[in-house]
Design a protein around this motif. Structure first.
Motif, PDB file in Angstrom:
ATOM      1  N   PRO A 262       0.931  31.378 -29.351  1.00  0.00           N
ATOM      2  CA  PRO A 262       0.956  29.974 -29.753  1.00  0.00           C
ATOM      3  C   PRO A 262       2.286  29.624 -30.416  1.00  0.00           C
ATOM      4  CG  PRO A 262      -0.980  31.112 -30.615  1.00  0.00           C
ATOM      5  CD  PRO A 262      -0.032  32.167 -30.139  1.00  0.00           C
ATOM      6  N   VAL A 263       2.862  28.510 -30.019  1.00  0.00           N
ATOM      7  CA  VAL A 263       4.118  28.039 -30.610  1.00  0.00           C
ATOM      8  C   VAL A 263       3.963  26.568 -30.981  1.00  0.00           C
ATOM      9  CG1 VAL A 263       5.649  29.675 -29.438  1.00  0.00           C
ATOM     10  CG2 VAL A 263       5.012  27.582 -28.281  1.00  0.00           C
TER      11      VAL A 263
ATOM     12  N   PHE B 245       7.008  25.094 -23.007  1.00  0.00           N
ATOM     13  CA  PHE B 245       6.138  26.147 -23.569  1.00  0.00           C
ATOM     14  C   PHE B 245       5.158  26.629 -22.495  1.00  0.00           C
ATOM     15  CE2 PHE B 245       6.292  23.964 -28.040  1.00  0.00           C
ATOM     16  CZ  PHE B 245       7.552  24.499 -28.276  1.00  0.00           C
ATOM     17  N   THR B 246       4.564  25.682 -21.795  1.00  0.00           N
ATOM     18  CA  THR B 246       3.510  26.022 -20.834  1.00  0.00           C
ATOM     19  C   THR B 246       4.035  26.918 -19.713  1.00  0.00           C
ATOM     20  OG1 THR B 246       2.444  23.932 -21.335  1.00  0.00           O
ATOM     21  CG2 THR B 246       1.729  25.041 -19.326  1.00  0.00           C
TER      22      THR B 246
ATOM     23  N   TYR C  17       1.213  28.998 -25.591  1.00  0.00           N
ATOM     24  CA  TYR C  17       0.287  27.918 -25.902  1.00  0.00           C
ATOM     25  C   TYR C  17       1.018  26.961 -26.846  1.00  0.00           C
ATOM     26  CZ  TYR C  17      -3.457  25.283 -27.934  1.00  0.00           C
ATOM     27  OH  TYR C  17      -4.237  24.234 -28.352  1.00  0.00           O
ATOM     28  N   GLY C  18       1.169  25.706 -26.450  1.00  0.00           N
ATOM     29  CA  GLY C  18       1.964  24.775 -27.243  1.00  0.00           C
ATOM     30  C   GLY C  18       1.133  23.855 -28.125  1.00  0.00           C
TER      31      GLY C  18
ATOM     32  N   PRO D 189      15.151  13.272 -15.991  1.00  0.00           N
ATOM     33  CA  PRO D 189      14.771  14.544 -16.604  1.00  0.00           C
ATOM     34  C   PRO D 189      15.107  15.717 -15.685  1.00  0.00           C
ATOM     35  CG  PRO D 189      12.863  13.500 -15.624  1.00  0.00           C
ATOM     36  CD  PRO D 189      13.990  12.525 -15.485  1.00  0.00           C
ATOM     37  N   LEU D 190      15.212  16.886 -16.275  1.00  0.00           N
ATOM     38  CA  LEU D 190      15.389  18.073 -15.451  1.00  0.00           C
ATOM     39  C   LEU D 190      14.023  18.505 -14.910  1.00  0.00           C
ATOM     40  CD1 LEU D 190      14.427  20.624 -17.394  1.00  0.00           C
ATOM     41  CD2 LEU D 190      16.583  20.111 -18.491  1.00  0.00           C
ATOM     42  N   ASN D 191      14.037  19.498 -14.032  1.00  0.00           N
ATOM     43  CA  ASN D 191      12.795  19.988 -13.431  1.00  0.00           C
ATOM     44  C   ASN D 191      12.228  21.105 -14.309  1.00  0.00           C
ATOM     45  OD1 ASN D 191      10.809  21.109 -11.824  1.00  0.00           O
ATOM     46  ND2 ASN D 191      12.244  22.012 -10.356  1.00  0.00           N
ATOM     47  N   HIS D 192      11.204  20.749 -15.098  1.00  0.00           N
ATOM     48  CA  HIS D 192      10.666  21.747 -16.036  1.00  0.00           C
ATOM     49  C   HIS D 192       9.845  22.832 -15.353  1.00  0.00           C
ATOM     50  CE1 HIS D 192      11.514  18.568 -19.056  1.00  0.00           C
ATOM     51  NE2 HIS D 192      11.851  19.626 -19.754  1.00  0.00           N
ATOM     52  N   ILE D 193       9.342  22.529 -14.157  1.00  0.00           N
ATOM     53  CA  ILE D 193       8.364  23.471 -13.584  1.00  0.00           C
ATOM     54  C   ILE D 193       8.950  24.352 -12.468  1.00  0.00           C
ATOM     55  CG2 ILE D 193       6.361  22.069 -14.228  1.00  0.00           C
ATOM     56  CD1 ILE D 193       6.263  21.089 -11.304  1.00  0.00           C
TER      57      ILE D 193
END
Ligand SMILES: Nc1ncnc2c1ncn2[C@@H]1O[C@H](COP(=O)(O)OP(=O)(O)OP(=O)(O)O)[C@@H](O)[C@H]1O
Ligand SMILES: Cc1ncc(CO)c(N)n1
Length: 553
Positions: free
Chosen positions: A8-9, A30-31, A36-37, A307-311
């Motif tokens: 967890p963060v 985080f995900t 766990y965010g 936005p950048l591509n987070h996934i």
């Protein structure tokens, strides 16, 4: 890779309604890092890719309640702060965290001193700058200002603040550390550096890390692709560690407008790594690489700075079609998916010593004998691919490769003769366990249902040796190179793998891999299978060179 634990963060930051920065960017980051965010909101912004339209602060008491709610209940492993909005919120965040650290022990804390948005909107009241320095920096393990924030913080404490070159960045990182944090990462997204700048700052206590496994620096993708080279326009992030040692992380700058939230994303990725106990230097490298690929693979969203591509790390890159600038999307995503082991393979000690010409002869002979036996498995695997193909063109292509492997094996025979090994000795060599494992894996993969798995398995060897050949040849060109070309006892080996004939086979291999993938529509499960096969072959290749170094039989 399946993560069994999710540390967890916590992020303490502002909300970005457009989802690219702030809390939203942090939670996505985080995900995908398997954490766990949890989130504590300090301010709400009405914001999009063109700018910040309005800001609404959360009352400090409510910020305090949120932090207590999270920390009283959840075993948080690392924390980041982002936009804190004003002096009151900054003060309360520092006080509450301090109290928790005093009673329950310290938790790694990264402070991203967000002051102004990329679009120029104030995200922190000017009177809060002193509060951040006085209250938050002393309990922070790391602060991550960008160029403008660094200048503002230094000016606040009457340091020379103008950052105009890389040396200024190094000095600024050192000075910022005297303001109280354990370490400083000065981000360089808003500063363009060149290779010459890098050469000028090297010194005994400064280390430069060039992240050389990004596409632009992967020789086979660059040489056989059509990628334009922008290798002299660099992004540098400067880390001043707790012992004042400087590390400069340098990467090729991506020409992109998808840079909204890059700073938030970088610090969130860093926190995710720290929560897993990854040491700071490595955490920075991984977080910067994650951010870089996010910018590189972003698709435009909104009309401004998107936005950048987070996934990207959880999305099969296969969805990206072959284009002029990205002709080998499958290869590039396979290399990325197991970049650490790939690097251990293509930059193996065996290769380095061979390039220097100092590899002991007995190691090379041991290798070449085992490699001779390997080629038999390799030829059989291609013959199996022919047997599994349904059309004349791929059958004939696979059989052509079988013939060229047979030719390559006679080339090995030639080498061996030069090194005093007789044909008899070669044929009667017994297999090392590393070879048996690799050969058996190839044949076993071929016996399974999906012929594409076999194509991927065969590529790790072909492309890896092609990469090594091109790398040594390129390194040899540099003045005072560590690679000894003329007069190297292994010159013929280097010439063969960097030469036109082998590189033509590499290009054909890339085409086979990519055209088969393009005609295919793999499910995520099949794609994960391909990645897995690639990873295992890369590992077996590395194991093969380990075997050669250890003279293992
Ligand atoms: N064009 C680019 N190409 C490659 N990397 C980039 C580029 N722009 C930013 N980065 C990387 O993104 C990270 C964030 O850097 P930057 O200095 O842009 O932060 P920031 O200004 O706080 O970001 P933001 O305010 O947009 O959230 C750094 O690791 C930087 O190297
Ligand atoms: C909420 C928020 N935090 C941070 C930034 C900086 O990118 C932003 N634009 N918005």
């Amino acid at each position: 890779m399946i993560m069994l634990e999710s540390p967890p963060v916590l992020t303490i930051a502002g909300s970005d309604s457009s989802g690219g920065a702030g809390i939203q960017a942090d939670l996505k980051t985080f995900t995908v890092h398997g954490c766990y965010g949890a989130s504590v909101t300090t301010a709400l912004t009405a914001q999009n890719t063109t700018g910040v339209q309005a800001v609404y602060g959360v009352p400090p008491d409510f910020v305090k309640q949120q932090i207590n709610s999270v920390l009283d209940d959840i075993d948080i492993k690392a924390i980041k702060t982002g936009m804190l909005f004003n002096a009151e919120n900054t003060k309360i965040v520092a006080q509450v965290l301090k109290r928790h650290f005093d009673t329950k022990g310290h938790i790694p804390l990264v402070c991203d001193p967000v002051c102004v948005s990329t679009s120029g909107h104030t995200l922190l009241h000017p009177d809060a700058v002193d509060t951040i320095i006085d209250e938050l920096f002393p309990i922070s393990d790391l602060i991550t200002p960008n160029k403008a924030e660094a200048e503002l913080l230094l000016k606040q404490r009457n340091f020379p603040s103008r950052i105009a070159n890389l040396q200024d960045m190094v000095n600024a990182a050192r000075q910022l550390k005297t303001l109280g944090p354990q370490a400083v990462l000065l981000k360089g997204g808003h500063f363009v550096a060149s290779l010459a700048d890098l050469a000028n700052v090297s010194s005994d206590d400064t280390q430069v890390i060039r992240d050389d496994l990004l596409d632009e620096n992967t020789n086979i993708l660059r040489v056989h692709g059509r990628k334009e080279q922008h290798v002299d326009s660099l992004v540098v992030d400067v880390l001043c560690a707790s012992d004042n040692h400087i590390t400069i992380f340098a990467r090729t700058r991506v020409q992109s407008t998808s840079t909204h939230g890059t700073g938030c994303t970088l610090s969130a990725a860093l926190v995710s790594q720290l929560a897993r106990g990854i040491p700071l230097g490595e955490a920075v490298r991984l977080a910067a690489a994650y951010t870089h690929i996010g910018i590189e693979t972003a698709i435009p969203i909104g009309s401004g700075f998107g936005p950048l591509n987070h996934i990207h790390s959880i999305t099969p890159q296969l969805v990206s079609p072959r284009t002029k600038t990205n002709p080998y999307p499958l290869t590039s995503s396979l290399i990325r998916s197991s970049r650490v082991i790939w690097k251990e393979y293509i930059r193996h000690e065996f290769v380095v010593l061979l390039g220097k010409g100092t590899l002991p002869k007995e190691n090379f002979i041991h290798f070449i004998k085992q490699d001779y036996l390997y080629l038999k498995y390799y030829a059989r695997a291609y013959a199996l691919l022919a047997a599994k193909s349904h059309a004349y063109a791929p059958i004939s292509a696979a059989i052509d490769v079988v013939f060229s492997i047979v030719q390559e094996s006679s080339m090995h025979m030639g080498y061996c003769a030069e090194w005093g090994i007789t044909e008899d000795e070669l044929i009667n060599t017994s297999e090392s366990p590393a070879l048996t494992a690799y050969g058996a894996f190839l044949i076993d993969t071929g016996m399974q249902g999906d012929p594409m798995k076999l194509v991927v398995a065969l590529a790790a060897c072909l492309l890896g040796y092609g990469e090594v050949g091109l790398w040594l040849k390129e390194e040899a060109r540099a003045p005072d190179s560590w690679v000894k070309w003329e007069g190297n006892p292994y010159l013929k080996w280097m010439e063969d793998y960097s030469g036109d004939v082998y590189q033509k086979a590499v290009k054909a291999g890339l085409e086979t891999l990519e055209s088969r993938a393009e005609a295919d529509a793999p499910s995520p499960i099949r794609f994960a299978d391909w990645q897995n096969v690639w990873e295992r072959c890369t590992r077996l290749e590395k194991g093969f060179w380990d075997m050669a170094m250890n003279l293992e039989v």
